[in-house]
Motif scaffolding. Structure first.
Motif, mmCIF file in Angstrom:
data_model
loop_
_atom_site.group_PDB
_atom_site.id
_atom_site.type_symbol
_atom_site.label_atom_id
_atom_site.label_comp_id
_atom_site.label_asym_id
_atom_site.label_seq_id
_atom_site.Cartn_x
_atom_site.Cartn_y
_atom_site.Cartn_z
ATOM 1 N N HIS A 1 4.451 10.421 1.013
ATOM 2 C CA HIS A 1 4.637 9.475 -0.094
ATOM 3 C C HIS A 1 3.800 9.919 -1.283
ATOM 4 O O HIS A 1 2.896 10.743 -1.146
ATOM 5 N N GLY A 2 4.124 9.364 -2.461
ATOM 6 C CA GLY A 2 3.483 9.858 -3.674
ATOM 7 C C GLY A 2 3.720 11.347 -3.818
ATOM 8 O O GLY A 2 2.845 12.093 -4.241
ATOM 9 N N SER A 3 4.951 11.770 -3.496
ATOM 10 C CA SER A 3 5.234 13.182 -3.255
ATOM 11 C C SER A 3 6.254 13.740 -4.235
ATOM 12 O O SER A 3 6.970 13.001 -4.904
ATOM 13 N N TYR A 4 6.325 15.075 -4.276
ATOM 14 C CA TYR A 4 7.426 15.704 -5.001
ATOM 15 C C TYR A 4 8.689 15.655 -4.143
ATOM 16 O O TYR A 4 8.648 15.304 -2.970
ATOM 17 N N LYS A 5 9.827 16.008 -4.757
ATOM 18 C CA LYS A 5 11.124 15.887 -4.084
ATOM 19 C C LYS A 5 11.195 16.843 -2.888
ATOM 20 O O LYS A 5 10.455 17.829 -2.812
ATOM 21 N N PRO A 6 12.111 16.609 -1.943
ATOM 22 C CA PRO A 6 12.310 17.563 -0.855
ATOM 23 C C PRO A 6 12.706 18.929 -1.410
ATOM 24 O O PRO A 6 13.536 19.026 -2.310
ATOM 25 N N ALA A 7 12.110 19.977 -0.842
ATOM 26 C CA ALA A 7 12.396 21.333 -1.323
ATOM 27 C C ALA A 7 12.401 22.315 -0.158
ATOM 28 O O ALA A 7 11.837 23.397 -0.243
ATOM 29 N N GLY A 8 13.031 21.910 0.953
ATOM 30 C CA GLY A 8 13.258 22.825 2.059
ATOM 31 C C GLY A 8 12.319 22.711 3.236
ATOM 32 O O GLY A 8 12.628 23.195 4.329
ATOM 33 N N LEU A 9 11.174 22.079 3.063
ATOM 34 C CA LEU A 9 10.177 22.008 4.132
ATOM 35 C C LEU A 9 10.724 21.303 5.371
ATOM 36 O O LEU A 9 10.339 21.614 6.505
ATOM 37 N N ARG A 10 11.649 20.373 5.180
ATOM 38 C CA ARG A 10 12.175 19.597 6.301
ATOM 39 C C ARG A 10 12.980 20.453 7.277
ATOM 40 O O ARG A 10 13.126 20.077 8.442
ATOM 41 N N ARG A 11 13.519 21.588 6.831
ATOM 42 C CA ARG A 11 14.192 22.477 7.776
ATOM 43 C C ARG A 11 13.174 23.339 8.521
ATOM 44 O O ARG A 11 13.286 23.539 9.728
ATOM 45 N N THR A 12 12.198 23.853 7.820
ATOM 46 C CA THR A 12 11.197 24.719 8.432
ATOM 47 C C THR A 12 10.323 23.952 9.413
ATOM 48 O O THR A 12 9.972 24.459 10.479
ATOM 49 N N TYR A 13 9.981 22.720 9.045
ATOM 50 C CA TYR A 13 9.214 21.829 9.918
ATOM 51 C C TYR A 13 9.981 20.515 10.027
ATOM 52 O O TYR A 13 9.764 19.592 9.234
ATOM 53 N N PRO A 14 10.899 20.408 10.991
ATOM 54 C CA PRO A 14 11.723 19.196 11.080
ATOM 55 C C PRO A 14 10.950 17.937 11.441
ATOM 56 O O PRO A 14 11.521 16.841 11.371
ATOM 57 N N ASN A 15 9.666 18.068 11.785
ATOM 58 C CA ASN A 15 8.832 16.863 11.951
ATOM 59 C C ASN A 15 8.538 16.213 10.606
ATOM 60 O O ASN A 15 8.102 15.057 10.556
ATOM 61 N N VAL A 16 8.779 16.930 9.489
ATOM 62 C CA VAL A 16 8.738 16.316 8.152
ATOM 63 C C VAL A 16 10.032 15.530 8.015
ATOM 64 O O VAL A 16 11.051 16.020 7.528
ATOM 65 N N ILE A 17 9.998 14.305 8.472
ATOM 66 C CA ILE A 17 11.229 13.572 8.742
ATOM 67 C C ILE A 17 11.748 12.798 7.535
ATOM 68 O O ILE A 17 12.926 12.473 7.451
ATOM 69 N N SER A 18 10.884 12.527 6.567
ATOM 70 C CA SER A 18 11.332 11.878 5.340
ATOM 71 C C SER A 18 10.245 12.033 4.293
ATOM 72 O O SER A 18 9.150 12.538 4.575
ATOM 73 N N ARG A 19 10.552 11.625 3.090
ATOM 74 C CA ARG A 19 9.537 11.595 2.032
ATOM 75 C C ARG A 19 10.010 10.672 0.920
ATOM 76 O O ARG A 19 11.175 10.332 0.812
ATOM 77 N N GLU A 20 9.044 10.300 0.084
ATOM 78 C CA GLU A 20 9.332 9.404 -1.036
ATOM 79 C C GLU A 20 9.797 10.250 -2.220
ATOM 80 O O GLU A 20 10.855 10.844 -2.173
ATOM 81 N N GLY A 21 9.019 10.304 -3.316
ATOM 82 C CA GLY A 21 9.488 11.005 -4.494
ATOM 83 C C GLY A 21 10.710 10.329 -5.082
ATOM 84 O O GLY A 21 11.620 10.986 -5.578
ATOM 85 N N VAL A 22 10.736 8.998 -5.020
ATOM 86 C CA VAL A 22 11.874 8.230 -5.516
ATOM 87 C C VAL A 22 11.364 6.877 -5.993
ATOM 88 O O VAL A 22 10.435 6.309 -5.408
ATOM 89 N N LYS A 23 11.945 6.382 -7.074
ATOM 90 C CA LYS A 23 11.626 5.031 -7.537
ATOM 91 C C LYS A 23 12.376 4.060 -6.643
ATOM 92 O O LYS A 23 13.581 3.885 -6.754
#
Length: 672
Positions: A443-465
């Motif tokens: 959270h308080g994060s930049y947009k998804p940029a591929g990390l979720r495929r390399t580490y699929p335990n990165v299951i979600s993120r914010e970067g959205v209003k």
């Protein structure tokens, strides 16, 4: 010189064709072309004094010649009399199986590739898909390098318009509204995060990046003409803790004159142009996953998508209980009991479970081991919130403590940066969390940029209003909600945190009708939505997040049991996604399949309308039961009004759905 390609056919495996051209060829054409597999997209690469690319789609010019370059200290760049020494073409046709099924269980990964080698040790690699174009730099240099700058221009043909997430600076949560404007009106001083969506010559082009690693994130500026150009946060040299929240705020006070110091032998991030001839095609675009580095986590069996009973949005408010609600053991046991009762997989312990600034400390009111033990008995997982800065300062101890406590995941927050240093910290968290079998929700994060495929335990993120903006503003409008799926969601999952049960019509629904009347009120402790009840329910199907929050208080959900029980059964990952209707900023209607069951979610802007629900996507000859939650007849005045309908349907049925202002509908379709 003509290129010959050897093509092989294969249904499910890798298909590669390659052509190499000798560096000794006496004549070299400085113009190379690359086409998508369906030949509708053409990329032209021109190398003279500079390297430029252009893009045509379906015979229409979309990207005019646009310069790209990479400037490294001590090396010639592509504008300094370097020459092409080699070229290779490849075709790949394969099916990918995503570790976490965000949009679908399979992804067709089919592209043509052109790799051009230059005399300075650079390569530029382009890929053309049927739904987009991407390119990246590759360097093969012996020593570490200093990246001074990267040039990435996006010059559009004819008059272009853009949905631009404008920013005040590089220090940002990247939670923005999308400002619709002419590209030519975007000033050179205007800064925007990515993704951004441009419409040029009736073609939509979403600009973003993926495979971002050991590098700075890509942002955009205007050019003063009909184009955008990339810009990047330079490497941070000096920082200053910012009061009053010194445990999380650390803005940069001095930056270096370079973007990154990195390995000389490496692939750089992909610059992605997701291309669509109609709005709905953006929804099913998965290029940011396809182009990302492959999974590094060998055992993924423990990575379990699911829903979360979330405490922070509703300010831990409970009522009708015999204890004082708040950040305390009894409150969280109540959340756990609610989650277990409704089949919700997770509960978050958000801010307050540890004394701020010390992840090894204990808050007297919180018996965390007892809370987690209670959760284990109920079959509910606990996710622990943390400030990123405190986590950085106590990293090894804190990560070990999370695992020792028995948490199943962490929610690091307030990053507000994507310079090289911070990007690398994201990767460090993901890697160390995977070793401890911890999910990560940034959270308080930049947009998804591929990390979720390399580490699929990165299951979600914010970067959205998201929904929480209703606690302090009127920004989270129904129009905003109908923009997000076409822009932010194309980059990857977004933790918007839907599901408010206190609903009202906001100012947008009364604009031009009755400007003095609105039901919505900004309330921090007892927040509400600017949408109808059903709009909130439909978000769980429309908005993609494998870790999907249910943001309201458990006692509100129990009071509204019929709605809560429906939402609790909505999956968070999908076998396939079909776009039923889509017009950016107006409406979005999706049908998603999970096993033998289909779910439909539809979001509307502030204008009442009708949309057809064509059920032809169902199996022919099969009867289904459809359970529909639709806006009630009075939802335009009383946003919590809804109507539930249960009936038998087949693939031959076509229903007419009436959507209230700020409304929608949602449905579950099960085989009989």
């Amino acid at each position: 010189m003509k290129f010959m390609q050897l093509k092989k056919a294969c249904l499910h495996g890798l298909v590669i064709s390659a052509t190499a051209v000798s560096a000794l060829a006496p004549a070299w054409a400085n113009t190379l072309t690359l086409n998508s597999p369906d030949n509708k997209i053409e990329v032209k690469l021109e190398h003279a004094q500079t390297l430029k690319y252009s893009v045509n789609v379906a015979g229409k010019s979309v990207i005019l010649p646009s310069m790209i370059d990479l400037k490294l200290a001590g090396y010639k760049n592509l504008s300094e009399q370097v020459r092409i020494t080699d070229s290779q073409r490849d075709t790949v046709n394969q099916w990918l199986t995503p570790e976490v099924k965000v949009k679908s269980a399979k992804i067709h990964d089919h592209y043509n590739q052109l790799t051009v080698t230059f005399s300075n040790g650079y390569k530029v690699q382009f890929r053309a898909f049927d739904n987009g174009v991407a390119y990246r730099f590759i360097t093969d240099l012996d020593n570490k390098v200093t990246v001074l700058n990267e040039i990435a221009q996006f010059n559009f043909a004819k008059q272009a318009d853009v949905y631009l997430p404008e920013e005040e600076g590089f220090y940002s949560h990247n939670e923005r509204s999308y400002i619709y404007q002419k590209v030519a009106d975007v000033a050179a001083t205007t800064l925007a995060s990515t993704p951004a969506l441009v419409e040029s010559n009736q073609i939509k082009v979403l600009v973003t990046e993926t495979d971002l690693h050991d590098y700075a994130g890509m942002w955009l500026k205007g050019t003063g003409s009909n184009g955008l150009v990339a810009t990047f946060p330079a490497y941070p040299l000096e920082k200053q803790a910012l009061k009053p929240w010194v445990d999380r705020n650390e803005p940069i006070t001095k930056r270096a004159d370079y973007l990154a110091r990195t390995q000389g032998k490496r692939n750089y991030p992909w610059r992605v142009l997701a291309i669509a001839q109609n709005d709905g095609e953006l929804i099913t675009n998965q290029l940011t996953y396809q182009l990302a580095a492959e999974n590094k986590v060998q055992d993924i069996s423990w990575i379990k998508p699911g829903k979360v009973a979330w405490d922070w949005f509703n300010a831990n408010n409970l009522y009708g209980v015999d204890f004082k609600a708040g950040v305390n053991t009894q409150t969280y046991k109540y959340y756990i009991d609610f989650a277990a009762e409704y089949g919700i997989e997770y509960v978050i312990l958000d801010e307050g479970w540890y004394p701020l600034g010390d992840l090894m400390g204990t808050v007297p009111e919180m018996d965390v081991p007892a809370i987690i033990a209670h959760a284990n008995e109920k079959g509910v997982g606990i996710i622990l919130w943390t400030s990123w800065l405190t986590l950085r300062d106590q990293f090894d101890q804190a990560m070990d403590r999370f695992a020792e406590l028995g948490a199943v995941g962490i929610k690091p927050d307030f990053f507000q940066r994507d310079d090289q240093q911070m990007v690398n910290f994201y990767w460090k968290i993901a890697d160390e969390a995977a070793k401890r079998k911890l999910l990560v929700d940034y959270h308080g994060s930049y947009k998804p940029a591929g990390l979720r495929r390399t580490y699929p335990n990165v299951i979600s993120r914010e970067g959205v209003k998201g929904l929480e903006w209703n606690k302090w503003s009127e920004d989270s409008t129904p129009e905003h909600n109908t923009i997000l799926p076409f822009i932010r969601m194309v980059a990857g999952p977004m933790d918007y945190t839907p599901g408010a049960m206190s609903n009202a019509q906001g100012p947008a629904a009364y604009k031009g009708v009755d400007a003095d009347h609105k039901d919505f009120t900004v309330r921090f402790e007892r927040p509400m939505s600017q949408t109808t009840r059903v709009h909130q329910m439909a978000m769980l199907t429309v908005f993609e997040s494998p870790l999907q929050m249910m943001a309201d208080t458990p006692t509100n959900y129990r009071r509204e049991h019929e709605c809560a029980a429906f939402m609790a059964k909505v999956p968070t990952v999908w076998d396939q996604t079909k776009v039923l209707h889509g017009k950016i900023g107006d409406y979005i209607s999706l049908a998603r399949q999970h096993g033998d069951t289909w779910f439909v979610g539809t979001l509307n802007d502030e204008h009442a309308r009708e949309l057809a629900l064509d059920l032809s996507f169902l199996d022919k000859g099969q009867k289904y039961q459809i359970e529909i939650f639709q806006d009630g007849i009075n939802a335009a005045r009383w946003a919590e009004d809804y109507k539930k309908i249960v009936k038998t349907v087949t693939a031959n049925d076509k229903l007419v759905m009436k959507l209230a202002p700020s409304g929608g509908y949602t449905a579950r379709i099960s085989k009989l």
